[in-house]
Design a protein around this motif. Structure first.
Motif, mmCIF file in Angstrom:
data_model
loop_
_atom_site.group_PDB
_atom_site.id
_atom_site.type_symbol
_atom_site.label_atom_id
_atom_site.label_comp_id
_atom_site.label_asym_id
_atom_site.label_seq_id
_atom_site.Cartn_x
_atom_site.Cartn_y
_atom_site.Cartn_z
ATOM 1 N N THR A 116 55.314 41.458 31.600
ATOM 2 C CA THR A 116 53.576 41.519 31.622
ATOM 3 C C THR A 116 53.280 41.523 33.760
ATOM 4 O O THR A 116 53.623 41.017 34.170
ATOM 5 N N PRO A 117 52.594 43.129 33.454
ATOM 6 C CA PRO A 117 52.527 43.152 35.353
ATOM 7 C C PRO A 117 50.831 42.485 34.996
ATOM 8 O O PRO A 117 50.024 42.130 34.857
ATOM 9 N N ILE A 118 51.075 42.151 36.543
ATOM 10 C CA ILE A 118 49.281 41.591 37.799
ATOM 11 C C ILE A 118 49.510 43.367 38.500
ATOM 12 O O ILE A 118 50.036 43.363 39.307
ATOM 13 N N VAL A 119 47.826 43.096 37.604
ATOM 14 C CA VAL A 119 47.600 43.987 38.545
ATOM 15 C C VAL A 119 46.181 43.478 39.714
ATOM 16 O O VAL A 119 45.452 42.808 39.106
ATOM 17 N N VAL A 120 46.660 44.214 40.678
ATOM 18 C CA VAL A 120 45.863 43.970 41.877
ATOM 19 C C VAL A 120 45.356 44.921 42.604
ATOM 20 O O VAL A 120 46.229 45.700 43.106
ATOM 21 N N ASP B 182 50.948 44.133 27.616
ATOM 22 C CA ASP B 182 49.991 42.586 28.205
ATOM 23 C C ASP B 182 49.998 42.881 29.549
ATOM 24 O O ASP B 182 51.090 43.881 29.988
ATOM 25 N N ARG B 183 48.678 42.892 29.852
ATOM 26 C CA ARG B 183 48.787 42.689 30.939
ATOM 27 C C ARG B 183 48.152 41.645 31.959
ATOM 28 O O ARG B 183 46.544 41.393 31.217
ATOM 29 N N ILE B 184 47.250 41.172 33.319
ATOM 30 C CA ILE B 184 46.760 41.112 33.773
ATOM 31 C C ILE B 184 46.446 40.811 35.149
ATOM 32 O O ILE B 184 46.353 41.611 35.712
ATOM 33 N N LEU B 185 44.790 41.176 35.281
ATOM 34 C CA LEU B 185 43.856 41.629 36.155
ATOM 35 C C LEU B 185 43.666 41.297 36.806
ATOM 36 O O LEU B 185 42.525 39.970 36.964
ATOM 37 N N VAL B 186 43.126 41.152 37.938
ATOM 38 C CA VAL B 186 43.362 40.024 39.205
ATOM 39 C C VAL B 186 42.145 40.796 40.319
ATOM 40 O O VAL B 186 41.945 41.717 40.824
ATOM 41 N N GLY B 187 41.016 39.894 40.703
ATOM 42 C CA GLY B 187 39.847 40.404 40.752
ATOM 43 C C GLY B 187 38.445 40.524 40.193
ATOM 44 O O GLY B 187 38.327 41.430 38.934
#
Length: 729
Positions: A7-11, A84-89
């Motif tokens: 699960t990467p965190i994309v920012v 899955d991925r998590i987008l921050v912003g």
């Protein structure tokens, strides 16, 4: 590879080489410009780092292993194996968020655009077999808040400082969960205020961000960038404004031939022999006319913040004062400040010259001077000398409690110039608006409503509230305010208040005061929320199997300390300032003049609260309750919290027993019963010696030696020393 490792965190890391570099690059960022892409990248990447730290804790993953929740820049391709991925912003700062937002939520775009400042959306979307979790804020700070709000849905809490105050959920695998909620703060300013601490506590700085505090007044700020990264705006100023910026004893900076102001007919050259006059020697007319003569007493040293105000109707004096403040905001010690507490002296005397006497009441004079400072700031902004906008706060306090007695100037800047209403005279036996409190709170309400809700009021803008949940003389005593806050924060909100802080936040070993801090800022975020689930959550997660017993302890303690203002600070009766400590120091024959608190009786009167004897009896019940909890506790985290609670309670217990026996000494002495007085003092002495040894509970002392130990913090030490000469052996 396990699910959480995929699960990467994309920012958006902006111009920085890596996400961690951006997250901790706050010193490289110009925080004066909210449109600065570096500011957005720094806060968003810090949010991503906070998210990863907590997800590793949740899953038991090694945070040093970069495969777990890896960071990806928004323009980097997402690995195929990442389901899955998590987008921050938010969409303004993260192109992937914007793309998904537009593809999947066109029908709810209006809902997003209507979110107020610092609002956020936590949203899970499905796309081609992948789940994307969007943690999106309307601004950089909203994005940080989105991360913390999401983590709370996983079971994380930050009730208090450090590990003792944190609650972590059990270790479990992580997959992106379904989420769809938006939120925003109802109080736009949610502040801390303390004249006794600085920003050196990393635990406090972390706690501020995680609990969505966005305003801080501290005695010193050494790392402003760390606060601003978390969305915390910095306030400075106070009762020392005059000694700092229009000090009559400092050298006058202009040679006589270059003086930009009209030369005073009373001008005197320097009396020290160097020919350089002081401000007072150059312009005595700038300073207050008090008792028929100009006064150079604006309070310094131990008297800082007290004395005689300057002549507020003197245009030149106000020009010089405002110029000096703004110059400090440009390139001085205040170059990182966002708010100025522009206050006159604490209970200071005001100028009585003809112009001042005709210039309106004290509140109106304060409004004129504050507005003049705002005009000077606006001019500096237009000239490019000042790069950030500054808001002005002026006090509604003591003599300025009555509202302005005439209409405000047409150019008054309501958007940037706010009064702060300080109800320091109040009691906590009653709610502020309780009409039954005719001794104290009713008088305050006769000034509060004309500032806030009266249809014919002259001031029609927003106000700050400056409450006193740890007023100076409480000295970090564990006085709970569960019931008061549950009722009064919604009351303040309904009467138009949108900005709030209280004196004085502490920065270590909160104990029971952690609940005050946690409950307050949750209610400031949403005053319409139900406090009961919040309290149930606090007790069950903090104390686990002892939740019921500890809630009873807190409730008993709250009841015991409802008369804390008279017992440990003061409250007003008309124009009289009354406190038990103050009356003891004066050796008053009548120690209990208020119907609010008697020695051993509760009067048949709506003002009446708990007696001193009842307070002592209830504290004895508290002692049994917390001792029982300590005996039953087995969980290590619960034991640590209980020990911190017990430390702070023991301090209060000793304090109240000391005051109780000091009161008995006084009562016996005035009734001629010397043997009983001597015995009561012997007991007071035992508690005094314990308090004098207790330096831990009152730390940090910050600026004032009043809090170097518990005896000084009682405010009754002079009475103790006097009785010691009479009854000590």
């Amino acid at each position: 590879m396990t699910a959480f490792a995929e699960t990467p965190i994309v920012v958006n890391k902006g111009r920085f080489a890596t996400v961690p570099e951006a997250a901790f690059a706050e010193r490289e960022v110009d925080w004066s410009d909210e449109s600065n892409p570096d500011a957005a990248a720094c806060t968003a990447c810090f949010a991503a780092v906070e998210l990863r730290r907590h997800l590793c804790r949740l899953t038991g993953a090694d945070a040093l292993d970069e495969r777990h929740f890896p960071f990806l820049d928004m323009d980097s391709p997402v690995p195929e194996e990442a389901t899955d991925r998590i987008l921050v912003g938010g969409p303004a700062h993260n192109t992937r968020t914007r793309r998904l937002f537009e593809l999947h939520r066109l029908d709810r775009r209006e809902e997003w655009t209507q979110l107020p400042g610092e609002g956020y959306w936590v949203l899970t979307l499905e796309e081609e077999g992948r789940r994307s979790l969007l943690l999106a804020g309307t601004c950089r700070v909203g994005t940080l808040y989105a991360v913390y709000a999401f983590l709370e849905t996983l079971g994380f809490r930050w009730f208090g400082l450090g590990d003792i105050g944190a609650v972590n959920p059990p270790v479990a695998p992580f997959v992106v969960p379904p989420r769809d909620f938006a939120d925003f703060p109802r109080f736009r300013t949610r502040g801390i205020y303390s004249e006794h601490i600085d920003d050196s506590s990393e635990e406090l700085t972390d706690w501020l961000g995680r609990n969505r505090i966005n305003f801080a007044f501290l005695d010193r700020v050494h790392e402003p960038h760390k606060l601003k990264k978390r969305g915390v705006r910095i306030c400075a100023g106070g009762h020392n404004i005059l000694s700092r910026y229009l000090n009559p004893h400092r050298p006058y900076p202009y040679p006589l031939a270059e003086d930009p102001y009209s030369v005073s007919p009373e001008y005197r050259s320097g009396m020290e022999g160097d020919g350089i006059p002081t401000y007072f020697e150059a312009h005595p007319e700038w300073f207050g006319l008090v008792d028929g003569k100009r006064s150079d007493n604006v309070g310094e040293g131990e008297e800082e913040g007290c004395g005689d105000n300057y002549c507020t109707t003197n245009e030149d004096a106000t020009t010089e004062l405002c110029k000096n403040v703004v110059q400090d905001l440009i390139d001085g010690e205040w170059k990182h400040v966002d708010y100025v507490n522009f206050w006159m002296l604490d209970n200071g005397r005001w100028c009585s010259c003809e112009l001042c006497e005709a210039a309106g009441n004290y509140s109106y004079k304060m409004i004129l001077v504050a507005n003049r400072l705002r005009q000077t700031i606006r001019q500096a902004l237009q000239q490019g000398a000042l790069k950030r906008d500054i808001k002005i706060l002026f006090p509604v306090y003591h003599e300025t409690l009555p509202p302005p007695d005439r209409p405000l100037p047409d150019d008054y800047d309501y958007a940037n110039c706010y009064p702060t209403y300080f109800p320091i005279e109040r009691c906590y036996v009653h709610f502020l608006e309780d009409e039954a409190c005719t001794e104290t709170n009713a008088d305050l309400m006769r000034t509060y409503r004309p500032w806030t809700t009266a249809p014919d009021r002259h001031y029609t803008g927003e106000l700050f509230i400056g409450e006193y949940y740890n007023v100076g003389s409480f000295a970090a005593s564990p006085v709970p305010f569960m019931t008061i806050m549950k009722h009064e924060i919604p009351f303040y909100y309904k009467t138009g208040i949108r900005h709030f802080h209280y004196m004085h936040m502490t920065d270590r070993r909160w104990g029971t005061t952690a609940l005050t801090n946690y409950q307050l800022y949750r209610l400031l975020w949403n005053p319409e929320s139900d406090s009961e689930p919040l309290l149930a959550d606090y007790f069950s997660l903090s104390y686990k199997e002892l939740a019921t017993e500890m809630r009873h302890f807190y409730e008993t303690l709250e009841t015991a300390m409802r008369n804390a203002k008279f017992l440990k600070h003061y409250q007003y009766l008309g124009d009289q300032r009354l406190s038990l400590a103050g009356l003891l120091v004066r050796d008053a024959e009548q120690l209990f003049p208020l119907r609010h608190m008697q020695y051993d009786t509760v009067l048949d009167d709506p003002n009446a609260g708990i007696s001193l004897v009842q307070t002592v009896e209830l504290l004895a019940r508290c002692r049994r309750q917390i001792d029982s909890a300590l005996m039953a506790a087995r969980d290590e985290a619960v034991v640590r919290r209980l020990l911190e609670d017990e430390m702070r309670f023991s301090y209060l217990e000793d304090m109240v027993h000391f005051l109780y026996n000091m009161a008995r000494t006084n009562l016996f002495r005035w009734s001629g019963r010397e043997q009983q007085a001597k015995r009561a003092f012997a007991r007071a002495r035992a508690y005094a010696e314990k308090l004098e040894r207790n330096q831990e509970a009152t730390k940090p002392s910050g600026r004032f030696d009043l809090y170097n130990n518990g005896l000084k913090a009682s405010w009754a030490e002079p009475a103790y020393r006097r009785y010691f000469e009479q009854y000590g052996e």
